[in-house]
Structures are given as C-alpha cells and as structure tokens.
Design a protein around this motif. Structure first.
Motif, PDB file in Angstrom:
ATOM      1  N   VAL A 251       0.833  -1.211   0.000  1.00  8.40           N
ATOM      2  CA  VAL A 251       0.000   0.000   0.000  1.00  8.40           C
ATOM      3  C   VAL A 251       0.863   1.254   0.000  1.00  8.40           C
ATOM      4  CG1 VAL A 251      -1.600   1.354   1.403  1.00  8.40           C
ATOM      5  CG2 VAL A 251      -2.022  -1.080   1.044  1.00  8.40           C
ATOM      6  N   VAL A 252       1.901   1.260   0.830  1.00  4.84           N
ATOM      7  CA  VAL A 252       2.766   2.445   0.886  1.00  4.84           C
ATOM      8  C   VAL A 252       3.496   2.638  -0.441  1.00  4.84           C
ATOM      9  CG1 VAL A 252       4.737   3.505   2.044  1.00  4.84           C
ATOM     10  CG2 VAL A 252       3.037   2.269   3.381  1.00  4.84           C
ATOM     11  N   GLU A 253       3.951   1.554  -1.064  1.00  8.14           N
ATOM     12  CA  GLU A 253       4.583   1.656  -2.379  1.00  8.14           C
ATOM     13  C   GLU A 253       3.620   2.221  -3.416  1.00  8.14           C
ATOM     14  OE1 GLU A 253       8.012  -1.852  -2.539  1.00  8.14           O
ATOM     15  OE2 GLU A 253       6.003  -2.224  -3.358  1.00  8.14           O
ATOM     16  N   ALA A 254       2.387   1.705  -3.419  1.00 11.14           N
ATOM     17  CA  ALA A 254       1.401   2.164  -4.404  1.00 11.14           C
ATOM     18  C   ALA A 254       1.053   3.627  -4.203  1.00 11.14           C
ATOM     19  CB  ALA A 254       0.148   1.297  -4.313  1.00 11.14           C
ATOM     20  N   LEU A 255       0.901   4.050  -2.946  1.00 11.03           N
ATOM     21  CA  LEU A 255       0.604   5.460  -2.672  1.00 11.03           C
ATOM     22  C   LEU A 255       1.789   6.343  -3.064  1.00 11.03           C
ATOM     23  CD1 LEU A 255      -1.253   5.209   0.756  1.00 11.03           C
ATOM     24  CD2 LEU A 255      -2.240   5.818  -1.456  1.00 11.03           C
ATOM     25  N   THR A 256       2.992   5.848  -2.827  1.00 11.54           N
ATOM     26  CA  THR A 256       4.176   6.610  -3.219  1.00 11.54           C
ATOM     27  C   THR A 256       4.211   6.817  -4.725  1.00 11.54           C
ATOM     28  OG1 THR A 256       5.427   5.706  -1.350  1.00 11.54           O
ATOM     29  CG2 THR A 256       6.701   6.664  -3.155  1.00 11.54           C
ATOM     30  N   MET A 257       3.905   5.764  -5.483  1.00  9.18           N
ATOM     31  CA  MET A 257       3.882   5.886  -6.946  1.00  9.18           C
ATOM     32  C   MET A 257       2.786   6.835  -7.410  1.00  9.18           C
ATOM     33  SD  MET A 257       4.789   2.087  -8.446  1.00  9.18           S
ATOM     34  CE  MET A 257       3.694   1.139  -7.392  1.00  9.18           C
ATOM     35  N   ALA A 258       1.635   6.830  -6.719  1.00  5.47           N
ATOM     36  CA  ALA A 258       0.524   7.683  -7.130  1.00  5.47           C
ATOM     37  C   ALA A 258       0.779   9.148  -6.790  1.00  5.47           C
ATOM     38  CB  ALA A 258      -0.768   7.211  -6.465  1.00  5.47           C
ATOM     39  N   ILE A 259       1.390   9.400  -5.637  1.00  6.18           N
ATOM     40  CA  ILE A 259       1.576  10.778  -5.171  1.00  6.18           C
ATOM     41  C   ILE A 259       2.879  11.384  -5.696  1.00  6.18           C
ATOM     42  CG2 ILE A 259       1.912  12.208  -3.112  1.00  6.18           C
ATOM     43  CD1 ILE A 259       0.123  10.222  -1.599  1.00  6.18           C
ATOM     44  N   ALA A 260       3.948  10.602  -5.651  1.00  6.54           N
ATOM     45  CA  ALA A 260       5.261  11.132  -6.060  1.00  6.54           C
ATOM     46  C   ALA A 260       5.618  10.618  -7.451  1.00  6.54           C
ATOM     47  CB  ALA A 260       6.322  10.748  -5.029  1.00  6.54           C
ATOM     48  N   ALA A 261       6.379   9.529  -7.497  1.00  2.77           N
ATOM     49  CA  ALA A 261       6.806   8.965  -8.777  1.00  2.77           C
ATOM     50  C   ALA A 261       7.145   7.496  -8.567  1.00  2.77           C
ATOM     51  CB  ALA A 261       8.029   9.709  -9.321  1.00  2.77           C
ATOM     52  N   PRO A 262       6.994   6.643  -9.600  1.00  6.37           N
ATOM     53  CA  PRO A 262       7.310   5.215  -9.451  1.00  6.37           C
ATOM     54  C   PRO A 262       8.747   4.950  -9.004  1.00  6.37           C
ATOM     55  CG  PRO A 262       6.068   5.601 -11.468  1.00  6.37           C
ATOM     56  CD  PRO A 262       6.403   6.958 -10.912  1.00  6.37           C
ATOM     57  N   ALA A 263       9.661   5.848  -9.358  1.00  4.08           N
ATOM     58  CA  ALA A 263      11.069   5.631  -9.008  1.00  4.08           C
ATOM     59  C   ALA A 263      11.293   5.635  -7.498  1.00  4.08           C
ATOM     60  CB  ALA A 263      11.938   6.693  -9.664  1.00  4.08           C
ATOM     61  N   TRP A 264      10.372   6.275  -6.748  1.00  3.06           N
ATOM     62  CA  TRP A 264      10.525   6.338  -5.300  1.00  3.06           C
ATOM     63  C   TRP A 264      10.047   5.065  -4.591  1.00  3.06           C
ATOM     64  CZ3 TRP A 264      12.947  10.131  -2.560  1.00  3.06           C
ATOM     65  CH2 TRP A 264      13.246  11.316  -3.252  1.00  3.06           C
ATOM     66  N   ALA A 265       9.240   4.262  -5.269  1.00  4.41           N
ATOM     67  CA  ALA A 265       8.616   3.109  -4.619  1.00  4.41           C
ATOM     68  C   ALA A 265       9.614   2.122  -4.029  1.00  4.41           C
ATOM     69  CB  ALA A 265       7.672   2.406  -5.589  1.00  4.41           C
ATOM     70  N   PRO A 266      10.714   1.749  -4.733  1.00  5.65           N
ATOM     71  CA  PRO A 266      11.643   0.778  -4.146  1.00  5.65           C
ATOM     72  C   PRO A 266      12.281   1.220  -2.837  1.00  5.65           C
ATOM     73  CG  PRO A 266      12.022   1.000  -6.509  1.00  5.65           C
ATOM     74  CD  PRO A 266      11.092   2.100  -6.111  1.00  5.65           C
TER      75      PRO A 266
END
Length: 284
Positions: A251-266
């Motif tokens: 969930v935190v990865e998905a929210l990070t991709m939605a709010i910031a950018a996919p590159a931040w998810a890892p």
C-alpha cells in the motif's frame, strides 16, 4: 505537485493490497524456513518461478492455470523435502545455507532461461481480463484470487501451528531441538515436512505470480529485496506477519507511486526495514 484524486488514491490502496498479498505469500515460506529451520533459503524464489513457468507450460498444453494449484504443491513438497534431506545430510550451517541456496537459485534461473529463453512470457487465461467494478474502483480477478489464497494459506498455517498436535512439536523443535529430541520428537522428520511445506507454499506463490505478472528468468532476483524486508518486518516464523507486512509495504509503495513517482517506490520497503531495525532491533 497536484494531489491525485480520491478515486486514484483508493485504486492505489487496492492495488497495493493485491501486490502486498503476493509479497506475503512469497514471504510466508521464507519466514517459516528462516524462523523454524534456521535456513536462509534463497532457493525459495527459484522454486516459485519454476512453479510459475510450469504453470505457463501447462496452460500452453490446455491445462487450466487454476488446476495447477492442485498439481504443483505435492510435486514441490517432495522437492523441498529432498533439498532439506541433502542440507541435513551434509550438516549445512545457517550461513552456508544462504550460499548453497543462492547457488541453487542461479542453477534454476539458468535452467528456466535454457528451456524458455530470456524472452518475456505472459500467461493468457480467461481470468486475465475479468474485473469487478465497484464505483470507480477496479478489482481484477487474478489479484483477488491471489489475495484470497494468501489469506487462506496464512490462516491454514496458523491453525496447524497453533491448534494441531503437529504444531506443538514443530515449535518445540525450533525453540530447542536437543531438548525436543530428548522428549521423543522426531526432529529430522519434522524438518523434512516443514521444508516440503515451505516449497509447496513457494509453488502456490509461483502460480499466483504466473496469473498476475509477466515472466522472465531474470526477475527472480527482483523479488528478493522486498520479500526479505517483508519477512523481517513481519517477524520470523509468524504465519500472519509476512501477509500483514506485505500488504503494508504494498500500500505504501502504491501510494508513493501515485503521489510522487514510481522511481521512489523501491525506497519504501527498505526505509521501513531500516526504521524497524533501528527502533526495535530485537523484533525479528
């Protein structure tokens, strides 16, 4: 930076739960192996992808991919028990188990690439395009199946370990094997059964990966980091821990991709892991 809409954020949360379910299912067997057998079994990922490719091969020959859920676990149970027999036969230490199973994973990756090449493969099933829509939120059927299986497996393992006669000796042998053996517990047989169970769980995770993701042999190692983080956050040998931690990370990865950018998810899973290790170093 504009905030995403409420619908997009809700969809991200739902998608994160589905992603976390596969993290948790993969982490369940690894957690049991690490926490109860004291083995850091990297071959768990190789077995999962072997199961995924075998599911793909069965589908190519007209076998329904969900039927693989009945075929794969018994086959991989035997494979897992055989690996454990070899490890016990040569008295492989916990640290050396990491090296041995890493080598086994490399071999499995090479075999998969030799048989199916390095090209991407996609399992085509009738379930792939099925989605349930609730309002503006979509629930893809393969991901819903994965979530249901993950919850069912975590619940089944918890019930076996906490409510069955075989669960008590498994926990006793994991806590203090010499004392358990002195009280008549067959520690070697339990280890073989537990290793077989872990491999069977890996095979189930592999079927779910095949249903949801595009396959390539090199992807085996892309799962290692995040699943290790899930296992550490969820706790070793805890049936519900990996699923809860996996869903939280997803969930935190998905929210990070939605709010910031996919590159931040890892960065998410490892940041959570570092915070946990710094604040509660004895938790795992």
């Amino acid at each position: 930076m504009a905030m995403p809409s409420f619908t997009l954020l809700t969809q991200a949360i739902v998608s994160g739960l589905f992603t976390g379910a596969i993290y948790g299912l993969l982490g369940l067997g690894l957690s049991l192996s690490w926490g109860l057998l004291r083995q850091i079994n990297l071959a768990h990922f190789g077995l999962a992808f072997a199961s995924a490719y075998l599911t793909y091969a069965l589908n190519e020959h007209g076998v329904d991919s969900l039927f693989a859920l009945l075929i794969m676990p018994p086959v991989f149970f035997v494979i897992g028990a055989a690996i454990q027999w070899v490890m016990a036969r040569f008295k492989v230490s916990p640290f050396n188990s990491l090296l041995v199973t890493f080598g086994l994973t490399i071999i499995l990756e090479a075999l998969l690439q030799w048989i199916w090449t390095a090209d991407y493969r996609r399992l085509e099933t009738p379930y792939g395009d099925m989605k349930l829509r609730v309002g503006g939120i979509y629930f893809p059927l393969p991901e819903m199946i994965t979530l249901g299986i993950s919850v069912a497996m975590a619940a089944a393992v918890w019930l076996v370990f906490r409510r069955s006669d075989i669960g008590k000796p498994i926990r006793a042998a994991a806590e203090d094997a010499p004392i358990a053996v002195a009280f008549g517990i067959n520690e070697k047989a339990l280890a073989l059964g537990l290793a077989g169970l872990n491999a069977a769980l890996a095979s189930i995770a592999g079927v779910c990966i095949a249903l949801t993701y595009t396959l390539a042999p090199s992807q085996i190692f892309t799962w290692v980091g995040v699943v290790f983080a899930v296992v550490m956050l969820g706790g070793l040998g805890r049936p519900w821990g990996p699923l809860i931690a996996g869903c939280a990370i997803g969930v935190v990865e998905a929210l990070t991709m939605a709010i910031a950018a996919p590159a931040w998810a890892p960065l998410v899973s490892f940041s959570l892991l570092l915070v946990m290790l710094l604040t509660r170093p004895g938790r795992a």
